[in-house]
Design an enzyme around this catalytic site. Structure first.
Site, mmCIF file in Angstrom:
data_model
loop_
_atom_site.group_PDB
_atom_site.id
_atom_site.type_symbol
_atom_site.label_atom_id
_atom_site.label_comp_id
_atom_site.label_asym_id
_atom_site.label_seq_id
_atom_site.Cartn_x
_atom_site.Cartn_y
_atom_site.Cartn_z
ATOM 1 N N GLY A 11 37.996 11.580 2.124
ATOM 2 C CA GLY A 11 38.691 11.464 3.415
ATOM 3 C C GLY A 11 40.076 10.885 3.220
ATOM 4 C CG ASP A 128 34.806 4.889 6.835
ATOM 5 O OD1 ASP A 128 35.264 4.977 7.991
ATOM 6 O OD2 ASP A 128 34.197 5.811 6.270
ATOM 7 N NE ARG A 253 40.119 11.415 7.465
ATOM 8 C CZ ARG A 253 39.020 12.167 7.271
ATOM 9 N NH1 ARG A 253 37.827 11.634 7.426
ATOM 10 N NH2 ARG A 253 39.115 13.406 6.917
HETATM 11 P P1 ADP Z 1 35.057 9.635 -0.111
HETATM 12 O O1 ADP Z 1 35.702 9.588 -1.450
HETATM 13 O O2 ADP Z 1 36.043 9.477 1.010
HETATM 14 O O3 ADP Z 1 33.866 8.692 -0.019
HETATM 15 P P2 ADP Z 1 33.202 11.893 -0.383
HETATM 16 O O4 ADP Z 1 31.968 11.050 -0.349
HETATM 17 O O5 ADP Z 1 33.181 13.175 0.370
HETATM 18 O O6 ADP Z 1 34.502 11.110 0.130
HETATM 19 O O7 ADP Z 1 33.508 12.188 -1.917
HETATM 20 C C1 ADP Z 1 34.677 12.912 -2.281
HETATM 21 C C2 ADP Z 1 34.388 13.757 -3.479
HETATM 22 O O8 ADP Z 1 34.005 12.935 -4.594
HETATM 23 C C3 ADP Z 1 33.214 14.729 -3.326
HETATM 24 O O9 ADP Z 1 33.581 15.887 -2.637
HETATM 25 C C4 ADP Z 1 32.886 15.014 -4.779
HETATM 26 O O10 ADP Z 1 33.815 15.909 -5.344
HETATM 27 C C5 ADP Z 1 33.081 13.638 -5.421
HETATM 28 N N1 ADP Z 1 31.790 12.948 -5.436
HETATM 29 C C6 ADP Z 1 31.149 12.313 -4.436
HETATM 30 N N2 ADP Z 1 29.954 11.859 -4.818
HETATM 31 C C7 ADP Z 1 29.807 12.219 -6.116
HETATM 32 C C8 ADP Z 1 28.766 12.052 -7.092
HETATM 33 N N3 ADP Z 1 27.635 11.429 -6.798
HETATM 34 N N4 ADP Z 1 28.971 12.572 -8.328
HETATM 35 C C9 ADP Z 1 30.128 13.205 -8.646
HETATM 36 N N5 ADP Z 1 31.131 13.396 -7.773
HETATM 37 C C10 ADP Z 1 30.979 12.916 -6.527
HETATM 38 O O1 F6P Z 2 37.262 8.644 6.189
HETATM 39 C C1 F6P Z 2 35.946 8.228 6.463
HETATM 40 C C2 F6P Z 2 35.439 8.949 7.643
HETATM 41 O O2 F6P Z 2 36.467 8.809 8.549
HETATM 42 C C3 F6P Z 2 34.134 8.537 8.298
HETATM 43 O O3 F6P Z 2 34.188 7.390 9.101
HETATM 44 C C4 F6P Z 2 33.806 9.795 9.070
HETATM 45 O O4 F6P Z 2 32.492 9.889 9.457
HETATM 46 C C5 F6P Z 2 34.176 10.853 8.084
HETATM 47 O O5 F6P Z 2 35.266 10.318 7.347
HETATM 48 C C6 F6P Z 2 34.490 12.181 8.651
HETATM 49 O O6 F6P Z 2 35.234 12.920 7.725
HETATM 50 P P1 F6P Z 2 35.307 14.522 7.624
HETATM 51 O O7 F6P Z 2 35.379 15.073 8.989
HETATM 52 O O8 F6P Z 2 36.536 14.729 6.812
HETATM 53 O O9 F6P Z 2 34.051 14.921 6.893
#
Ligand code: ADP
Ligand code: F6P
Length: 320
Positions: A11, A128, A253
């Protein structure tokens, strides 16, 4: 080290550009070249990106979003995707990576470090603020101020019409934004996913306040706690008060980062590049108070960060 990579992932968060600027200028200052991957981990897998000059990061300090773009990349969750990413990184001659993103992105960084012994340093970028190992993640302050600006405006119309307004803010798994803006806006109640709540008790609170002459109210709801529409429906049916709701959504955001987020991001970005180049790997940079710190990614990603119970109690204490 002669060259490193940088990416923004997951995000987006206001201040990510400032963090990239911090990384690029700190690295260039030490004679280290920087390759900026586009679209987060997707760009590392496909090799999409650009060698960054000092001028590449000019004029982006005040810009919201991320100029490098971001993405969710399911392929990176698979070992084969990460192997492809490592091939590109090696082909580009990169000796380390600075990864700016939330806990998902940092989990990806940790895997590169643990599976391939590849040097990484993480930077917490997420509105967050739910990442351990730092008091603040990049974008939280700006998101709070954006939500607050909206709630202040809603307060005007709620007051004029003697209405209850239920406002849903972001926070799928936590209530950091909700609690902060509830306090800052003088909300009558806040609902967060971490703590059970009683809507009947909240309705009783609103009735007691009406009896004392307060004719409009704001309820802040974190998206992970309840849907604003459902809460508004319940309140309306159980109090008889005219009730409206608003979902603030992704506007939280966007926008130009606050001074706090710009300075935080610049400091963390520069610190991350310096740590990486100096040989400290597998960690995430952060701040405790005003002090820059670095913690192992293994600690950061296995530690739950909790909202401050005193802040939650203060919201209610302010409604006597
Ligand atoms: P954020 O970084 O904002 O928490 P996400 O949870 O969507 O957002 O994670 C972003 C990206 O990081 C995912 O789309 C994926 O490419 C990578 N990622 C997330 N979790 C894992 C995991 N368990 N193992 C490897 N890559 C991951
Ligand atoms: O950036 C974190 C966050 O804003 C969460 O609070 C929210 O649920 C989520 O991202 C939504 O993100 P997206 O619509 O990009 O999946």
């Amino acid at each position: 080290m002669n060259s490193i990579g940088v990416l923004t992932s997951g995000g987006d968060a206001p201040g990510m550009n400032a963090a990239v600027r911090g990384v690029v200028r700190a690295a260039l200052g030490r004679g280290v070249e920087v390759f900026g991957f586009r679209h987060g981990w997707r760009g590392v897998i496909s090799g999409e990106g650009v060698w960054m000059e000092s001028g590449t990061v000019s004029g982006i300090l005040d810009r919201g979003g991320t100029q490098l773009h971001t993405a969710r990349c399911p392929e990176f969750r698979e070992r084969v995707g990460r192997e492809q990413a490592m091939e590109n990184v090696k082909e580009l001659g990169l000796e380390g990576l600075v990864v700016i993103g939330g806990d998902g992105s940092l989990t990806g960084a940790r895997k590169l470090y643990e599976e391939f012994k590849f040097p990484v340093v993480g930077v917490p970028g997420s509105i967050d603020n739910d990442i351990a190992g730092t008091d603040y993640s990049i974008g939280f302050d700006t998101a709070n101020n954006t939500a607050l600006d909206a709630i202040d405006k809603i307060r005007d119309t709620a007051y004029s019409h003697d209405r209850v307004f239920v406002i849903e803010v972001m926070g799928r798994a936590n209530g950091f934004i909700a609690v902060e803006v509830a306090l800052a806006s003088g909300a009558e109640a806040v609902l967060v996913p971490e703590v059970p709540f009683s809507l009947i008790n909240i309705c009783d609170r609103l009735k007691r306040q009406r009896a004392k002459g307060k004719r409009s109210s704001i309820i802040v709801v974190a998206e992970g706690a309840a849907r604003a529409a459902d809460v508004a429906d319940f309140v309306s049916k159980n109090t008889g008060y005219e009730t409206r709701y608003l979902v603030l959504g992704h506007m939280q955001r966007g926008g130009s980062p606050t001074a706090f987020d710009r300075v935080l991001a610049l400091r963390l970005g520069a610190f991350a590049a310096n740590r990486l180049i100096s040989g400290f790997h597998g960690e995430m940079v952060g701040v405790y108070g005003d002090k820059l710190v670095a913690n192992p990614l293994s600690y950061v990603l296995s530690t739950q960060r909790h909202i401050d119970p005193d802040r939650l109690l203060l919201v209610e204490a302010m409604t006597v």
